[in-house]
Design an enzyme around this catalytic site. Structure first.
Site, PDB file in Angstrom:
ATOM      1  N   SER A 212      20.374 -70.036   4.504  1.00 12.64           N
ATOM      2  CA  SER A 212      21.538 -69.780   5.342  1.00 12.64           C
ATOM      3  C   SER A 212      21.107 -69.004   6.588  1.00 12.64           C
ATOM      4  O   SER A 212      20.182 -69.426   7.283  1.00 12.64           O
ATOM      5  CB  SER A 212      22.609 -69.040   4.539  1.00 12.64           C
TER       6      SER A 212
ATOM      7  N   HIS B 100     -13.246 -58.622  21.703  1.00 13.41           N
ATOM      8  CA  HIS B 100     -13.532 -59.969  22.171  1.00 13.41           C
ATOM      9  C   HIS B 100     -15.051 -60.183  22.244  1.00 13.41           C
ATOM     10  O   HIS B 100     -15.785 -59.317  22.716  1.00 13.41           O
ATOM     11  CB  HIS B 100     -12.905 -60.111  23.564  1.00 13.41           C
TER      12      HIS B 100
ATOM     13  N   ASP C 133      -8.795 -57.398  20.830  1.00 10.72           N
ATOM     14  CA  ASP C 133      -8.904 -58.445  21.849  1.00 10.72           C
ATOM     15  C   ASP C 133      -7.514 -58.735  22.399  1.00 10.72           C
ATOM     16  O   ASP C 133      -6.591 -59.016  21.626  1.00 10.72           O
ATOM     17  CB  ASP C 133      -9.493 -59.704  21.200  1.00 10.72           C
TER      18      ASP C 133
END
Length: 293
Positions: free
Chosen positions: A161, A264, A234
């Protein structure tokens, strides 16, 4: 008062109404609906079979929000998907007990670990508080996937729902938030949010261009299997997470690994702790892609 219409109603439903002795309809004031819902729930619970004892269910708090965690039987040593479940009730009614049986069925038959949420309700709180609770629990489940015995790359939302709409709204909020750019705005190693801005501005990148952000592509449903690796420090972290969620939403095969607390391109640095693991997993990811044409 007119008689309830039976036109186009399934015969099985009409027979069930006879068993109930009435047509259940929620109406009146908010308190009336709460009382009716609770009464209906108690009546249905009295007719329901006992809970499946093979499913482990435990209540706890997820960053302050009440949750019930369901773990199916026979999963020792396995990393299962995690489903974050949102109950129905249109913000006003519902709790951990009202959909307890369904969560157990989903957990056992998927199989998956199900984290069911009891968010704050509209009798005492107004929107968007409910959605905020749901986003909080999704993040908690994702961050605690290993502790829960789950697979962090396979966390999904599910609901009934209004809960179904909220499940989609949570995904939308996570995509919208772009928290990786906020979390890693300044001072993280290699690149931060300012670095990314310079990259994009220098290249003349259009943020609405699917060639720059592949998540905007209308062809995700046609993608082959994809392997994604993300790093916690990162600014591109959530780009990977969002891509993974959107591909899975299209029914595509996705495998992922996440490395918390590292920046990174961490594998660029010879001898870095975790570098060999990262490259090893990339090779496994490539093998997985090739094995799943």
């Amino acid at each position: 008062m007119s008689e309830p219409s039976t036109e186009d109603s399934a015969q099985g439903w009409l027979e069930y109404e006879k068993v109930l002795g009435q047509r259940p309809i929620l109406g009146g004031s908010a308190q009336d609906i709460i009382d009716q819902f609770n009464g209906l729930g108690a009546a249905l619970a009295a007719q329901a079979p006992p809970p499946d004892a093979s499913i482990e269910a435990k209540d706890e708090k997820a960053d302050g929000v009440s949750v019930r965690i369901y773990t199916p039987p026979g999963v020792s040593g396995k990393q299962l998907p995690i489903g974050v479940y949102y109950h129905g009730g249109r913000y006003l009614v519902g709790n951990l007990d009202s959909e307890d049986a369904w969560c157990g069925v989903i957990s056992k038959n998927t199989p998956a670990i199900i984290v069911s949420i009891h968010c704050r309700l509209s009798s005492t709180h107004k929107l968007p508080v409910m959605l905020e609770d749901l986003v909080t629990v999704f993040k908690w489940a994702w961050n605690n996937a290993e502790k829960l015995g789950g697979n962090q790359s396979k966390v999904f939302t599910v609901g009934a729902s209004v809960g179904g709409g909220l499940a989609l709204a949570v995904a939308d909020q996570l995509i919208k938030s772009g928290e990786a750019y906020t979390d890693n705005a300044h001072g993280v190693p290699i690149i931060d949010a300012d670095t990314m801005r310079i990259f994009f501005e220098t290249a003349g990148a259009d943020y609405n261009d699917e060639k720059v952000f592949v998540t905007l592509s209308p062809r995700l449903k046609d993608f082959p299997p994809v392997y994604v690796a993300t790093c916690g420090k990162d600014p591109l972290r959530d780009d990977g997470r969002v891509l993974e969620m959107m591909l899975m939403d299209q029914g595509k095969k996705v495998k992922s690994d996440h490395y918390e607390g590292v920046p990174h391109y961490l594998w660029l640095f010879p001898g870095i702790q975790g570098g060999e693991e990262f490259l090893g997993n990339v090779c496994k990811g490539a093998q997985w892609v090739l094995a799943n044409p």
